[in-house]
Design an enzyme around this catalytic site. Structure first.
Site, PDB file in Angstrom:
ATOM      1  N   GLY A  24       0.564  -4.977   0.921  1.00 32.97           N
ATOM      2  CA  GLY A  24      -0.653  -5.037   0.108  1.00 32.97           C
ATOM      3  C   GLY A  24      -0.425  -5.668  -1.257  1.00 32.97           C
ATOM      4  O   GLY A  24      -1.354  -6.228  -1.849  1.00 32.97           O
ATOM      5  N   GLU A  84      -0.670  -9.252  -0.631  1.00 32.16           N
ATOM      6  CA  GLU A  84      -2.076  -9.533  -0.316  1.00 32.16           C
ATOM      7  C   GLU A  84      -2.947  -9.509  -1.568  1.00 32.16           C
ATOM      8  O   GLU A  84      -3.849 -10.338  -1.718  1.00 32.16           O
ATOM      9  CB  GLU A  84      -2.571  -8.517   0.723  1.00 32.16           C
ATOM     10  CG  GLU A  84      -1.856  -8.698   2.051  1.00 32.16           C
ATOM     11  CD  GLU A  84      -2.124  -7.578   3.042  1.00 32.16           C
ATOM     12  OE1 GLU A  84      -1.810  -6.411   2.735  1.00 32.16           O
ATOM     13  OE2 GLU A  84      -2.654  -7.868   4.119  1.00 32.16           O
ATOM     14  N   GLU A 101       4.862  -5.076   7.060  1.00 31.86           N
ATOM     15  CA  GLU A 101       4.172  -3.940   7.700  1.00 31.86           C
ATOM     16  C   GLU A 101       4.644  -3.696   9.122  1.00 31.86           C
ATOM     17  O   GLU A 101       4.618  -2.573   9.616  1.00 31.86           O
ATOM     18  CB  GLU A 101       2.650  -4.177   7.704  1.00 31.86           C
ATOM     19  CG  GLU A 101       1.991  -4.117   6.333  1.00 31.86           C
ATOM     20  CD  GLU A 101       1.873  -5.464   5.640  1.00 31.86           C
ATOM     21  OE1 GLU A 101       2.665  -6.379   5.955  1.00 31.86           O
ATOM     22  OE2 GLU A 101       0.976  -5.590   4.776  1.00 31.86           O
ATOM     23  N   ALA A 160       0.865  -1.177   0.000  1.00 35.94           N
ATOM     24  CA  ALA A 160       0.000   0.000   0.000  1.00 35.94           C
ATOM     25  C   ALA A 160       0.900   1.225   0.000  1.00 35.94           C
ATOM     26  O   ALA A 160       2.045   1.169   0.466  1.00 35.94           O
ATOM     27  CB  ALA A 160      -0.889  -0.015   1.231  1.00 35.94           C
TER      28      ALA A 160
HETATM   29  N1  CO8 Z   1       4.530   3.195  -0.765  1.00 36.99           N
HETATM   30  C1  CO8 Z   1       4.908   4.365  -1.324  1.00 36.99           C
HETATM   31  N2  CO8 Z   1       6.004   4.488  -2.084  1.00 36.99           N
HETATM   32  C2  CO8 Z   1       6.792   3.403  -2.249  1.00 36.99           C
HETATM   33  C3  CO8 Z   1       6.462   2.161  -1.676  1.00 36.99           C
HETATM   34  C4  CO8 Z   1       5.260   2.072  -0.904  1.00 36.99           C
HETATM   35  N3  CO8 Z   1       4.842   0.934  -0.353  1.00 36.99           N
HETATM   36  N4  CO8 Z   1       7.425   1.277  -2.002  1.00 36.99           N
HETATM   37  C5  CO8 Z   1       8.305   1.939  -2.754  1.00 36.99           C
HETATM   38  N5  CO8 Z   1       7.926   3.226  -2.906  1.00 36.99           N
HETATM   39  C6  CO8 Z   1       8.620   4.294  -3.634  1.00 36.99           C
HETATM   40  C7  CO8 Z   1       9.841   4.782  -2.886  1.00 36.99           C
HETATM   41  O1  CO8 Z   1       9.479   5.713  -1.897  1.00 36.99           O
HETATM   42  C8  CO8 Z   1      10.657   5.375  -4.002  1.00 36.99           C
HETATM   43  O2  CO8 Z   1      10.130   6.636  -4.328  1.00 36.99           O
HETATM   44  P1  CO8 Z   1      11.090   7.948  -4.394  1.00 36.99           P
HETATM   45  O3  CO8 Z   1      11.994   7.651  -5.567  1.00 36.99           O
HETATM   46  O4  CO8 Z   1      10.153   9.066  -4.639  1.00 36.99           O
HETATM   47  O5  CO8 Z   1      11.846   7.992  -3.127  1.00 36.99           O
HETATM   48  C9  CO8 Z   1      10.347   4.459  -5.185  1.00 36.99           C
HETATM   49  O6  CO8 Z   1       9.145   3.782  -4.854  1.00 36.99           O
HETATM   50  C10 CO8 Z   1      11.443   3.407  -5.412  1.00 36.99           C
HETATM   51  O7  CO8 Z   1      11.620   2.710  -4.193  1.00 36.99           O
HETATM   52  P2  CO8 Z   1      13.064   2.508  -3.506  1.00 36.99           P
HETATM   53  O8  CO8 Z   1      13.994   3.615  -3.885  1.00 36.99           O
HETATM   54  O9  CO8 Z   1      12.868   2.251  -2.058  1.00 36.99           O
HETATM   55  O10 CO8 Z   1      13.529   1.172  -4.279  1.00 36.99           O
HETATM   56  P3  CO8 Z   1      14.547   0.061  -3.743  1.00 36.99           P
HETATM   57  O11 CO8 Z   1      14.793  -0.834  -4.909  1.00 36.99           O
HETATM   58  O12 CO8 Z   1      15.709   0.682  -3.055  1.00 36.99           O
HETATM   59  O13 CO8 Z   1      13.711  -0.750  -2.609  1.00 36.99           O
HETATM   60  C11 CO8 Z   1      11.802  -1.892  -1.715  1.00 36.99           C
HETATM   61  C12 CO8 Z   1      12.611  -1.491  -2.972  1.00 36.99           C
HETATM   62  C13 CO8 Z   1      12.603  -2.852  -0.850  1.00 36.99           C
HETATM   63  C14 CO8 Z   1      10.536  -2.555  -2.206  1.00 36.99           C
HETATM   64  C15 CO8 Z   1      11.475  -0.618  -0.882  1.00 36.99           C
HETATM   65  O14 CO8 Z   1      10.925   0.357  -1.755  1.00 36.99           O
HETATM   66  C16 CO8 Z   1      10.490  -0.838   0.221  1.00 36.99           C
HETATM   67  O15 CO8 Z   1      10.857  -1.369   1.268  1.00 36.99           O
HETATM   68  N6  CO8 Z   1       9.214  -0.415   0.025  1.00 36.99           N
HETATM   69  C17 CO8 Z   1       8.188  -0.491   1.051  1.00 36.99           C
HETATM   70  C18 CO8 Z   1       7.713  -1.928   1.262  1.00 36.99           C
HETATM   71  C19 CO8 Z   1       6.664  -1.975   2.346  1.00 36.99           C
HETATM   72  O16 CO8 Z   1       6.908  -1.669   3.494  1.00 36.99           O
HETATM   73  N7  CO8 Z   1       5.440  -2.385   1.957  1.00 36.99           N
HETATM   74  C20 CO8 Z   1       4.333  -2.500   2.870  1.00 36.99           C
HETATM   75  C21 CO8 Z   1       3.542  -1.203   2.910  1.00 36.99           C
HETATM   76  S1  CO8 Z   1       2.242  -1.224   4.125  1.00 36.99           S
HETATM   77  C22 CO8 Z   1       1.007  -2.147   3.403  1.00 36.99           C
HETATM   78  O17 CO8 Z   1       1.123  -2.633   2.308  1.00 36.99           O
HETATM   79  C23 CO8 Z   1      -0.272  -2.325   4.200  1.00 36.99           C
HETATM   80  C24 CO8 Z   1      -1.387  -2.959   3.370  1.00 36.99           C
HETATM   81  C25 CO8 Z   1      -2.708  -2.901   4.061  1.00 36.99           C
HETATM   82  C26 CO8 Z   1      -3.394  -1.547   3.941  1.00 36.99           C
HETATM   83  C27 CO8 Z   1      -4.894  -1.676   4.223  1.00 36.99           C
HETATM   84  C28 CO8 Z   1      -5.331  -0.850   5.385  1.00 36.99           C
HETATM   85  C29 CO8 Z   1      -6.768  -1.153   5.844  1.00 36.99           C
END
Ligand code: CO8
Length: 258
Positions: A109, A112, A132, A66
């Site tokens: 997400g 999921e 998460e 998400a």
């Molecule tokens: N949300 C927003 N932006 C994201 C997300 C995300 N989940 N993942 C990546 N991005 C963005 C980064 O911020 C970055 O943007 P910017 O260039 O503007 O800084 C761009 O995508 C590229 O990402 P990275 O530079 O981080 O790329 P890497 O190759 O270095 O890393 C990863 C890749 C490991 C995937 C890393 O991006 C990461 O850890 N992302 C987050 C993963 C995460 O924590 N996901 C879980 C999110 S919470 C969730 O999903 C809850 C679901 C349930 C919600 C329902 C509620 C009722």
């Protein structure tokens, strides 16, 4: 065909290919993606020409979760009031079959959403996770339930509590997906499988899907009774008559879809 802000849609005969398309955010799921997915899946379900759907992302990410930037500012009252992301349940109510073709990150997400699919095919670079906990929350789109049903309690706890990623081999061993293919073959392999499904009698496809899904929602006895009654019901379709006659006459069946 509708245009979407966050999706790319292609038609491959009776198969709809949907690509998540927010490359700048690794296909993170926000309310626009959700609205687009709901619309695209409903359009697929309503189109009698379309018999199977494939949902995929990019080579780097199916979806990295998400959208954390959208959720950062949202508190309990706002999320509760708008029933944030509950709309994904509509995607799970798609009656016709759909496949998730997963390459790269399928996190939070994203994992999921992939687990909502009827079938998951993964590329050899796929990485799954429910990370998460690392941002102070927990799965919120069914991950604690669907991951546990797929891989069992110990591995689901391991994934949720450590936030670690699972690679494609571990995902296949854990029955999270039906097969692994090389990255370059992911979409062609998913389309091939979808075309096979699309060639089946459509009412029987829906019935098969309903039966398997009930295995997650009912007791064994209820599920078996539902299966038998639905089997009985399928005998009233023209496609049953055609399928069995075609078998006996040693020819290909010609499905009417009724
Ligand atoms: N949300 C927003 N932006 C994201 C997300 C995300 N989940 N993942 C990546 N991005 C963005 C980064 O911020 C970055 O943007 P910017 O260039 O503007 O800084 C761009 O995508 C590229 O990402 P990275 O530079 O981080 O790329 P890497 O190759 O270095 O890393 C990863 C890749 C490991 C995937 C890393 O991006 C990461 O850890 N992302 C987050 C993963 C995460 O924590 N996901 C879980 C999110 S919470 C969730 O999903 C809850 C679901 C349930 C919600 C329902 C509620 C009722």
């Amino acid at each position: 065909m509708a245009d979407y802000e966050t999706l790319l849609i292609e038609r491959h005969d009776a198969v709809t290919l949907v690509r998540l398309n927010r490359p700048q955010a690794l296909n993170a799921l926000n309310t626009q993606v959700l609205a687009d997915l709901i619309h695209a899946f409903a359009a697929y379900d309503a189109d009698p020409e379309q018999r199977c759907l494939v949902l995929t992302g990019s080579e780097k990410a199916f979806a990295a979760g998400a959208d954390i930037k959208q959720m950062q500012a949202k508190g309990f009252a706002e999320m509760y009031a708008e029933n944030f992301f509950a709309g994904f349940e509509q995607v799970t109510r798609t009656r016709k079959p759909w496949i998730a073709a997963v390459a790269g990150f399928a996190l939070g997400g994203g994992c999921e959403l992939a687990m909502m699919a009827d079938i998951m095919i993964v590329a050899d670079n796929a990485k799954f996770g429910q990370p998460e906990i690392k941002i102070g929350v927990a799965p919120g789109m069914g991950g604690s339930q669907r991951l546990t049903r797929a891989v069992g309690k110990s591995k689901a706890m391991d994934m949720c509590l450590t936030g670690r990623m699972m690679d494609a081999v571990e995902a296949e061993k854990g029955n999270l997906c039906s097969k692994i293919v090389p990255l370059a073959e992911l979409v062609p392999a998913a389309l091939d499988m979808a075309k096979t499904i699309a060639s089946m009698p459509p009412l029987a496809a829906i019935a098969n899907k309903e039966m398997v899904n009930l295995a997650f929602e009912s007791t064994l006895g209820t599920g078996i009774l539902f299966e038998r009654r639905l089997f009985n019901g399928l005998t009233a379709t023209d496609d049953k008559a055609e399928g069995m006659t075609a078998f006996v006459e040693k020819r290909a069946a010609n499905w009417a879809g009724r």
